[in-house]
Scaffold this active site. Structure first.
Site, PDB file in Angstrom:
ATOM      1  N   LYS A 152       4.079  10.657  33.804  1.00 40.04           N
ATOM      2  CA  LYS A 152       5.464  11.085  33.519  1.00 40.04           C
ATOM      3  C   LYS A 152       5.820  12.293  34.390  1.00 40.04           C
ATOM      4  O   LYS A 152       6.907  12.368  34.960  1.00 40.04           O
ATOM      5  CB  LYS A 152       5.654  11.398  32.033  1.00 40.04           C
ATOM      6  CG  LYS A 152       5.606  10.174  31.129  1.00 40.04           C
ATOM      7  CD  LYS A 152       6.766   9.215  31.410  1.00 40.04           C
ATOM      8  CE  LYS A 152       6.633   7.899  30.667  1.00 40.04           C
ATOM      9  NZ  LYS A 152       7.590   6.872  31.106  1.00 40.04           N
TER      10      LYS A 152
ATOM     11  N   ASN B 242       0.562   5.272  16.779  1.00 42.49           N
ATOM     12  CA  ASN B 242       1.605   6.220  16.382  1.00 42.49           C
ATOM     13  C   ASN B 242       1.797   6.211  14.875  1.00 42.49           C
ATOM     14  O   ASN B 242       1.528   5.226  14.195  1.00 42.49           O
ATOM     15  CB  ASN B 242       2.915   5.916  17.100  1.00 42.49           C
ATOM     16  CG  ASN B 242       2.804   6.136  18.598  1.00 42.49           C
ATOM     17  OD1 ASN B 242       2.893   5.194  19.361  1.00 42.49           O
ATOM     18  ND2 ASN B 242       2.575   7.358  19.004  1.00 42.49           N
ATOM     19  N   LEU B 243       2.284   7.339  14.371  1.00 39.71           N
ATOM     20  CA  LEU B 243       2.365   7.559  12.925  1.00 39.71           C
ATOM     21  C   LEU B 243       3.204   6.504  12.196  1.00 39.71           C
ATOM     22  O   LEU B 243       2.731   5.901  11.226  1.00 39.71           O
ATOM     23  CB  LEU B 243       2.935   8.962  12.666  1.00 39.71           C
ATOM     24  CG  LEU B 243       3.179   9.325  11.205  1.00 39.71           C
ATOM     25  CD1 LEU B 243       1.868   9.316  10.419  1.00 39.71           C
ATOM     26  CD2 LEU B 243       3.857  10.693  11.096  1.00 39.71           C
TER      27      LEU B 243
ATOM     28  N   ASP C 197      -4.190  16.542  19.852  1.00 43.42           N
ATOM     29  CA  ASP C 197      -2.891  16.719  19.180  1.00 43.42           C
ATOM     30  C   ASP C 197      -2.352  18.143  19.345  1.00 43.42           C
ATOM     31  O   ASP C 197      -3.072  19.119  19.147  1.00 43.42           O
ATOM     32  CB  ASP C 197      -2.999  16.397  17.680  1.00 43.42           C
ATOM     33  CG  ASP C 197      -2.616  14.965  17.366  1.00 43.42           C
ATOM     34  OD1 ASP C 197      -1.909  14.339  18.195  1.00 43.42           O
ATOM     35  OD2 ASP C 197      -3.013  14.464  16.305  1.00 43.42           O
TER      36      ASP C 197
ATOM     37  N   SER D  40       9.086  12.177  28.820  1.00 42.14           N
ATOM     38  CA  SER D  40       8.511  12.503  27.511  1.00 42.14           C
ATOM     39  C   SER D  40       8.265  13.994  27.386  1.00 42.14           C
ATOM     40  O   SER D  40       7.979  14.675  28.384  1.00 42.14           O
ATOM     41  CB  SER D  40       7.182  11.746  27.380  1.00 42.14           C
ATOM     42  OG  SER D  40       6.413  12.274  26.318  1.00 42.14           O
TER      43      SER D  40
ATOM     44  N   GLY E  23      11.505  -3.773  25.744  1.00 43.18           N
ATOM     45  CA  GLY E  23      10.652  -2.894  24.945  1.00 43.18           C
ATOM     46  C   GLY E  23      11.413  -2.193  23.830  1.00 43.18           C
ATOM     47  O   GLY E  23      12.600  -2.457  23.604  1.00 43.18           O
TER      48      GLY E  23
ATOM     49  N   ILE F  35      12.477   1.117  23.160  1.00 38.54           N
ATOM     50  CA  ILE F  35      13.672   1.933  23.439  1.00 38.54           C
ATOM     51  C   ILE F  35      14.632   1.180  24.356  1.00 38.54           C
ATOM     52  O   ILE F  35      15.852   1.240  24.196  1.00 38.54           O
ATOM     53  CB  ILE F  35      13.264   3.307  24.031  1.00 38.54           C
ATOM     54  CG1 ILE F  35      12.247   3.981  23.094  1.00 38.54           C
ATOM     55  CG2 ILE F  35      14.480   4.207  24.214  1.00 38.54           C
ATOM     56  CD1 ILE F  35      11.583   5.211  23.680  1.00 38.54           C
TER      57      ILE F  35
ATOM     58  N   PHE G 170      11.309  13.258  22.448  1.00 39.74           N
ATOM     59  CA  PHE G 170      10.336  13.737  21.477  1.00 39.74           C
ATOM     60  C   PHE G 170       9.772  12.485  20.772  1.00 39.74           C
ATOM     61  O   PHE G 170       9.332  11.589  21.476  1.00 39.74           O
ATOM     62  CB  PHE G 170      10.965  14.843  20.623  1.00 39.74           C
ATOM     63  CG  PHE G 170      10.976  16.135  21.430  1.00 39.74           C
ATOM     64  CD1 PHE G 170      11.750  16.259  22.582  1.00 39.74           C
ATOM     65  CD2 PHE G 170      10.136  17.178  21.115  1.00 39.74           C
ATOM     66  CE1 PHE G 170      11.686  17.394  23.398  1.00 39.74           C
ATOM     67  CE2 PHE G 170      10.066  18.329  21.916  1.00 39.74           C
ATOM     68  CZ  PHE G 170      10.837  18.425  23.055  1.00 39.74           C
TER      69      PHE G 170
ATOM     70  N   ASP H 101      11.898  -7.177  32.866  1.00 39.32           N
ATOM     71  CA  ASP H 101      10.717  -6.822  32.069  1.00 39.32           C
ATOM     72  C   ASP H 101       9.621  -7.818  32.414  1.00 39.32           C
ATOM     73  O   ASP H 101       9.902  -9.008  32.573  1.00 39.32           O
ATOM     74  CB  ASP H 101      11.072  -6.909  30.565  1.00 39.32           C
ATOM     75  CG  ASP H 101      10.142  -6.089  29.688  1.00 39.32           C
ATOM     76  OD1 ASP H 101      10.635  -5.225  28.945  1.00 39.32           O
ATOM     77  OD2 ASP H 101       8.910  -6.332  29.740  1.00 39.32           O
ATOM     78  N   ASN H 102       8.378  -7.350  32.523  1.00 39.67           N
ATOM     79  CA  ASN H 102       7.284  -8.304  32.790  1.00 39.67           C
ATOM     80  C   ASN H 102       6.642  -8.795  31.485  1.00 39.67           C
ATOM     81  O   ASN H 102       5.650  -9.523  31.524  1.00 39.67           O
ATOM     82  CB  ASN H 102       6.231  -7.689  33.726  1.00 39.67           C
ATOM     83  CG  ASN H 102       5.496  -6.521  33.077  1.00 39.67           C
ATOM     84  OD1 ASN H 102       5.786  -6.147  31.940  1.00 39.67           O
ATOM     85  ND2 ASN H 102       4.550  -5.946  33.800  1.00 39.67           N
TER      86      ASN H 102
ATOM     87  N   TYR I  68      -1.571   9.235  31.088  1.00 41.12           N
ATOM     88  CA  TYR I  68      -0.202   8.827  30.754  1.00 41.12           C
ATOM     89  C   TYR I  68       0.765   9.992  30.978  1.00 41.12           C
ATOM     90  O   TYR I  68       1.793   9.859  31.642  1.00 41.12           O
ATOM     91  CB  TYR I  68      -0.130   8.354  29.293  1.00 41.12           C
ATOM     92  CG  TYR I  68       1.269   8.360  28.738  1.00 41.12           C
ATOM     93  CD1 TYR I  68       2.173   7.364  29.098  1.00 41.12           C
ATOM     94  CD2 TYR I  68       1.712   9.391  27.899  1.00 41.12           C
ATOM     95  CE1 TYR I  68       3.476   7.393  28.624  1.00 41.12           C
ATOM     96  CE2 TYR I  68       3.002   9.419  27.425  1.00 41.12           C
ATOM     97  CZ  TYR I  68       3.876   8.429  27.779  1.00 41.12           C
ATOM     98  OH  TYR I  68       5.170   8.468  27.323  1.00 41.12           O
TER      99      TYR I  68
HETATM  100  N1  UFG Z   1      -0.705  10.959  12.857  1.00 41.22           N
HETATM  101  C1  UFG Z   1      -1.470  10.856  11.716  1.00 41.22           C
HETATM  102  N2  UFG Z   1      -2.053   9.643  11.444  1.00 41.22           N
HETATM  103  C2  UFG Z   1      -1.904   8.540  12.246  1.00 41.22           C
HETATM  104  C3  UFG Z   1      -1.102   8.677  13.409  1.00 41.22           C
HETATM  105  C4  UFG Z   1      -0.531   9.903  13.684  1.00 41.22           C
HETATM  106  O1  UFG Z   1      -1.640  11.812  10.976  1.00 41.22           O
HETATM  107  O2  UFG Z   1      -2.472   7.484  11.945  1.00 41.22           O
HETATM  108  C5  UFG Z   1      -0.067  12.245  13.148  1.00 41.22           C
HETATM  109  C6  UFG Z   1      -0.518  12.856  14.467  1.00 41.22           C
HETATM  110  O3  UFG Z   1      -1.665  13.617  14.306  1.00 41.22           O
HETATM  111  C7  UFG Z   1       0.703  13.669  14.847  1.00 41.22           C
HETATM  112  C8  UFG Z   1       1.885  12.873  14.266  1.00 41.22           C
HETATM  113  O4  UFG Z   1       1.321  12.027  13.285  1.00 41.22           O
HETATM  114  O5  UFG Z   1       0.645  14.908  14.206  1.00 41.22           O
HETATM  115  C9  UFG Z   1       2.605  12.046  15.295  1.00 41.22           C
HETATM  116  O6  UFG Z   1       1.664  11.258  16.002  1.00 41.22           O
HETATM  117  P1  UFG Z   1       2.115  10.085  16.983  1.00 41.22           P
HETATM  118  O7  UFG Z   1       0.857   9.469  17.522  1.00 41.22           O
HETATM  119  O8  UFG Z   1       3.072   9.201  16.320  1.00 41.22           O
HETATM  120  O9  UFG Z   1       2.923  10.852  18.122  1.00 41.22           O
HETATM  121  P2  UFG Z   1       2.441  12.000  19.126  1.00 41.22           P
HETATM  122  O10 UFG Z   1       3.341  13.150  18.868  1.00 41.22           O
HETATM  123  O11 UFG Z   1       0.991  12.223  19.111  1.00 41.22           O
HETATM  124  O12 UFG Z   1       2.717  11.272  20.523  1.00 41.22           O
HETATM  125  C10 UFG Z   1       3.993  11.229  21.036  1.00 41.22           C
HETATM  126  C11 UFG Z   1       4.192   9.973  21.890  1.00 41.22           C
HETATM  127  C12 UFG Z   1       3.353  10.009  23.128  1.00 41.22           C
HETATM  128  C13 UFG Z   1       3.515  11.327  23.826  1.00 41.22           C
HETATM  129  C14 UFG Z   1       3.262  12.471  22.890  1.00 41.22           C
HETATM  130  C15 UFG Z   1       3.519  13.790  23.537  1.00 41.22           C
HETATM  131  O13 UFG Z   1       3.847   8.817  21.161  1.00 41.22           O
HETATM  132  O14 UFG Z   1       3.795   8.987  23.992  1.00 41.22           O
HETATM  133  O15 UFG Z   1       4.142  12.371  21.790  1.00 41.22           O
HETATM  134  O16 UFG Z   1       3.204  14.838  22.690  1.00 41.22           O
HETATM  135  F1  UFG Z   1       2.652  11.412  24.873  1.00 41.22           F
END
Ligand code: UFG
Length: 336
Positions: free
Chosen positions: A157, A203-204, A297, A128, A13, A15, A182, A34-35, A153
């Site tokens: 954890k 994810n962003l 969020d 996490s 994966g 990480i 983080f 890994d599966n 999820y």
């Molecule tokens: N965001 C956007 N647009 C997108 C995707 C994300 O604006 O299309 C913003 C989100 O609102 C957030 C930031 O970008 O403010 C980060 O979002 P991510 O989805 O990348 O990450 P998160 O912080 O929401 O999630 C991460 C991990 C999860 C974990 C979580 C705990 O990916 O596994 O932190 O807070 F559960």
């Protein structure tokens, strides 16, 4: 001379693959289990290209005690294990809670029994910052309370951290380190390995790089009316290579017993700041539009990672710009 075998579950994966590479660099022999539920065999070839030798691999599901026992028989003894194997999509966990409980908690239970049966003395667990839920302060250290999980999820954890701690009480020979990540981003600078989201990224950073590559519609910024300086959410984005190295440091330097560390840069960046940093780092414009908030969020969270600096002798070395440039190089490599 090798410093010994290290079992890396989920080592194909995002990480896990970077950590296996850093283990080789530090003199260990990683054994990847890994599966391939969320990765593929190609990753092993790409890891081998980076380290210059094949990486031991077993296509095994960690909930399968018998198959895992086979790995211990053929590849042991292990000086340590790093447990990454898990489902990790927050939204999917809401749709399929039973799958998340069975896979994430079940695999941890099976692994703990195997590690104890084989006298392994150190486990490093992939946790996490989600265990903190919506924290009281934006800068979070390890003493912050564990709050009700926002998703199945997140609950898995928390439950795994508890299970590992309880297992240590019953079997103190197995020391454990819980690493609370983080937001891991970026890719190996070789662009051989990186994040490979299946389907539409949640994810962003993967969404952003796919939008820049023209594979997706413009990025939607989820809310710009939050109580932050520019109105967008703040996170602590850590380069995956820095994160991978923390696992090696934990293996070598974590104290006896159960220890817990936050892993982040200690700096928060808003979504708008990430977009600006990406444009500076790559010279590419990020097509984006403001949109509504996303449910669940957290407004702002970043790490107080000073415990890891002090006790593990580890620090992040790569900047946000570097991480974003590497993420983009990786996106270009997979698009080609
Ligand atoms: N965001 C956007 N647009 C997108 C995707 C994300 O604006 O299309 C913003 C989100 O609102 C957030 C930031 O970008 O403010 C980060 O979002 P991510 O989805 O990348 O990450 P998160 O912080 O929401 O999630 C991460 C991990 C999860 C974990 C979580 C705990 O990916 O596994 O932190 O807070 F559960």
């Amino acid at each position: 001379m090798s410093k010994g075998n290290v079992l890396v579950t989920g080592g194909a994966g995002f990480i896990g693959s970077h950590t296996a590479v850093e283990l080789v660099a530090a003199g260990y022999r990683p054994v990847v289990v890994d599966n391939l539920a969320n990765s593929n065999r190609d990753v092993l070839k790409r890891m081998a290209a980076i380290v210059g030798e094949p990486v031991a691999f077993h296509e095994v599901d960690c909930t399968d005690a018998e198959a895992l026992e086979g790995v211990f028989q053929t590849e042991g003894p292990f000086v340590g294990a790093i447990h990454f194997a898990a489902y990790k999509a927050v939204g999917e966990s809401v749709e399929r809670p039973t799958a998340y409980f069975l896979n994430n908690i079940g695999s941890t239970a099976v692994l703990l029994d195997a590690l104890t049966a084989h006298g392994v003395r150190r486990l490093v667990f992939s946790s996490s910052c989600t265990v903190y839920g919506e924290p009281e302060t934006t800068r979070v250290d390890e003493t912050a309370p564990i709050r009700t999980a926002e998703s199945p999820y997140g609950y898995t954890k928390q439950a795994c951290e508890r299970l590992i701690t309880d297992h240590h009480t019953a079997h103190p020979a197995l020391n454990a380190t819980l690493l609370r990540y983080f937001n891991p981003i970026g890719a190996h600078p070789s662009a051989q390995i990186g994040e490979l989201p299946i389907g539409r990224p949640n994810n962003l950073i993967p969404f952003l790089t796919q939008a820049v590559a023209g594979l997706r519609e413009p990025l939607t910024v989820f809310g710009d009316d939050y109580p932050t300086p520019d109105g967008t959410c703040i996170r602590d984005y850590i380069h995956v290579v820095d994160l991978a190295r923390a696992h090696v440091a934990a293996l070598e330097r974590a104290p006896e017993g159960v220890s817990v560390y936050n892993l982040g840069t200690g700096n928060g960046a808003s979504v708008k700041e990430v977009i600006d940093a990406f444009e500076r780092a790559t010279g590419k414009a990020v097509p984006h539009a403001m949109g509504p908030r996303r449910a669940g969020d957290v407004v702002a969270i970043y790490a107080d990672a000073s415990k890891a600096w002090r006790e593990l002798g580890w620090k992040t070395e790569r900047s946000l710009e570097e991480a974003l440039a590497d993420a983009w190089r990786w996106q270009e490599a997979v698009t080609r």
